[in-house]
Every structure is written in structure tokens, then in C-alpha cells.
Scaffold this motif. Structure first.
Motif, PDB file in Angstrom:
ATOM      1  N   TYR A  97     -24.466  21.013   0.015  1.00  0.00           N
ATOM      2  CA  TYR A  97     -24.217  20.182  -1.440  1.00  0.00           C
ATOM      3  C   TYR A  97     -24.333  18.799  -0.829  1.00  0.00           C
ATOM      4  O   TYR A  97     -23.476  18.569   0.239  1.00  0.00           O
ATOM      5  CB  TYR A  97     -22.868  20.468  -1.769  1.00  0.00           C
ATOM      6  N   SER A  98     -25.040  17.927  -1.410  1.00  0.00           N
ATOM      7  CA  SER A  98     -25.080  16.505  -1.036  1.00  0.00           C
ATOM      8  C   SER A  98     -24.920  15.820  -2.435  1.00  0.00           C
ATOM      9  O   SER A  98     -25.682  16.055  -3.373  1.00  0.00           O
ATOM     10  CB  SER A  98     -26.410  16.199  -0.310  1.00  0.00           C
ATOM     11  N   PHE A  99     -24.091  14.676  -2.519  1.00  0.00           N
ATOM     12  CA  PHE A  99     -24.116  13.930  -3.739  1.00  0.00           C
ATOM     13  C   PHE A  99     -23.557  12.455  -3.434  1.00  0.00           C
ATOM     14  O   PHE A  99     -23.059  12.183  -2.225  1.00  0.00           O
ATOM     15  CB  PHE A  99     -22.995  14.380  -4.540  1.00  0.00           C
ATOM     16  N   THR A 100     -24.020  11.630  -4.558  1.00  0.00           N
ATOM     17  CA  THR A 100     -23.877  10.305  -4.284  1.00  0.00           C
ATOM     18  C   THR A 100     -22.246   9.914  -4.844  1.00  0.00           C
ATOM     19  O   THR A 100     -21.589  10.735  -5.496  1.00  0.00           O
ATOM     20  CB  THR A 100     -24.917   9.231  -4.907  1.00  0.00           C
ATOM     21  N   THR A 139     -24.305  17.852 -11.331  1.00  0.00           N
ATOM     22  CA  THR A 139     -23.383  16.462 -11.948  1.00  0.00           C
ATOM     23  C   THR A 139     -22.166  16.852 -11.592  1.00  0.00           C
ATOM     24  O   THR A 139     -21.542  17.984 -11.922  1.00  0.00           O
ATOM     25  CB  THR A 139     -23.726  15.898 -13.275  1.00  0.00           C
ATOM     26  N   THR A 177     -24.026  12.318  -8.938  1.00  0.00           N
ATOM     27  CA  THR A 177     -25.070  13.261  -9.036  1.00  0.00           C
ATOM     28  C   THR A 177     -25.432  13.785  -7.485  1.00  0.00           C
ATOM     29  O   THR A 177     -25.370  13.021  -6.628  1.00  0.00           O
ATOM     30  CB  THR A 177     -26.313  12.573  -9.623  1.00  0.00           C
ATOM     31  N   GLY A 178     -25.856  14.945  -7.656  1.00  0.00           N
ATOM     32  CA  GLY A 178     -26.414  15.731  -6.118  1.00  0.00           C
ATOM     33  C   GLY A 178     -27.264  16.830  -6.525  1.00  0.00           C
ATOM     34  O   GLY A 178     -27.709  16.794  -7.395  1.00  0.00           O
ATOM     35  N   THR A 179     -27.660  17.317  -5.090  1.00  0.00           N
ATOM     36  CA  THR A 179     -28.380  18.440  -5.146  1.00  0.00           C
ATOM     37  C   THR A 179     -27.757  19.529  -4.204  1.00  0.00           C
ATOM     38  O   THR A 179     -27.247  19.267  -3.044  1.00  0.00           O
ATOM     39  CB  THR A 179     -29.862  18.149  -4.542  1.00  0.00           C
ATOM     40  N   LEU A 194     -25.101  10.133   1.709  1.00  0.00           N
ATOM     41  CA  LEU A 194     -24.626  11.039   0.827  1.00  0.00           C
ATOM     42  C   LEU A 194     -23.393  11.652   1.380  1.00  0.00           C
ATOM     43  O   LEU A 194     -23.402  12.057   2.559  1.00  0.00           O
ATOM     44  CB  LEU A 194     -25.665  11.934   0.514  1.00  0.00           C
TER      45      LEU A 194
END
Length: 193
Positions: free
Chosen positions: A132-135, A163, A140-142, A107
Motif C-alpha cells: 500500500y502506497s499513498f500521498t 482513496t 490517494t494511493g495504489t 510515498l
């Protein structure tokens, strides 16, 4: 005894064959350079401007490694400038940052401290750790906010999905994603130009 050894050898051979024939891992690419609309429940609308900056994987690798996306991504930082439409107010300051995201566990991730992350019951604010982590593919992330026990608040962890929607490429576009060419010599510091 021989039957057990043969069974163990057969099981080992089957496991090795399965490992060798498994599908290759998906390459983790940096997202396209550009502007993105950030959407997260309870947060004001924010624009993320992203640009990837990479350094040469290593001057000692074989030439074919330079075209390997996985190896190239290891030396990349994703520069993100997050700016809300309105700069005033605490809620807007919480989603405003300039950070370097690194590829961590598959990520794109950034960790930093927000001085106003938590509102204290008696007034004032306390710092929180923001992650903050996202693909790269679904964008999309968390967002994770960690609040330590302080100023009358209990320790807590909040996780909120978000998103990113691509809006436009950078103008002007990035011309050279690999500006640093480094030559790593054994026993000497790297020489980058």
C-alpha cells in the motif's frame, strides 16, 4: 577550440543557474493523526486509524534542523490499523492489517505478506505480497498485490487505486509526536530516553 570551450562553459553555467533557481521540493508531511475511510473498488469498507510516531532526527544536527519538516519526516513511522466493519470472511481479512508505513520515494508505503492473498484453483489459498502506497496531501494511493507462480496460478501483479477520506481526529489526541530524544555520540551506540 576556444569557441567550443566557451560554449560548454556557458551551457554548464546556465544549467547550474537553473538548478539553483528551481523551486524547492515540496515537504512530505505525515497525514493528520485520526481515522480515515478507506475506499477501493472490489473491497469492503474499511476504517484506517493512523498515528505518526517520530524519533529525533539526530542529536548531532544543528538546532534549525529540528524544525525542518523534511528532516523530521525521515525519522517518522506512520502506524496504521486497518479494520473492516465486519471482521468475518476472507475479503474482510484481506483488508485488515496493522502495519508501519515508511516514507519511500515520496510515498507512505508498507509491504507485507498476506497468507490468503490468492485463491488456488484446486482449493485453499496462497500467500501474496501486498503493498500500500499513498500521498500525504491528496490521500490517494495504489494497492499492489504480487502473486508468485504457485498452486496452479500464474505469476501476476494487480494494481488498484484507492482513496482515504478523513473522518475524525484521534481521541485522545497525540500529545508528543517525538517521544524518543536520542543523543548520538561518535563511536558509541545511541542513547535514547
Amino acid at each position: 577550440m576556444n569557441t567550443r570551450r566557451r560554449a560548454a562553459a556557458l551551457a554548464g553555467a546556465l544549467a547550474a543557474t537553473a538548478a539553483l533557481t528551481a523551486a524547492p521540493a515540496q515537504a512530505i508531511l505525515p497525514p493528520a493523526d485520526g481515522t480515515y475511510a478507506f475506499s477501493m473498488a472490489g473491497s469492503p469498507g474499511t476504517i484506517w486509524t493512523m498515528q505518526t510516531l517520530c524519533s529525533q532526527p539526530s542529536g548531532t544536527r544543528i538546532q534549525s534542523d529540528y524544525t525542518d519538516i523534511d528532516i523530521q519526516s525521515m525519522g517518522c513511522d506512520l502506524l496504521v490499523a486497518a479494520k473492516p466493519a465486519e471482521p468475518m470472511g476472507r475479503a474482510n481479512r484481506l483488508v485488515s492489517f496493522d502495519q508501519r508505513f515508511k516514507l519511500t520515494g515520496g510515498l507512505w508505503t508498507a509491504n507485507f505478506t498476506s497468507p490468503e492473498g490468492a485463491e488456488c484453483p484446486g482449493g485453499g489459498y496462497a500467500p501474496t505480497t501486498e503493498t500500500y502506497s499513498f500521498t500525504e496531501n491528496g490521500l490517494t494511493g495504489t494497492h499492489r498485490r504480487v502473486t508468485p507462480e504457485q498452486c496452479g496460478l500464474p505469476a501476476s501483479i494487480e494494481k488498484t487505486p484507492f482513496t482515504l477520506a478523513f473522518l475524525a481526529p484521534l481521541d485522545p489526541p497525540v500529545i508528543n509526536r517525538f517521544p524518543m530524544q536520542c543523543n548520538y555520540l561518535a563511536g558509541r551506540p545511541s542513547i535514547c530516553s
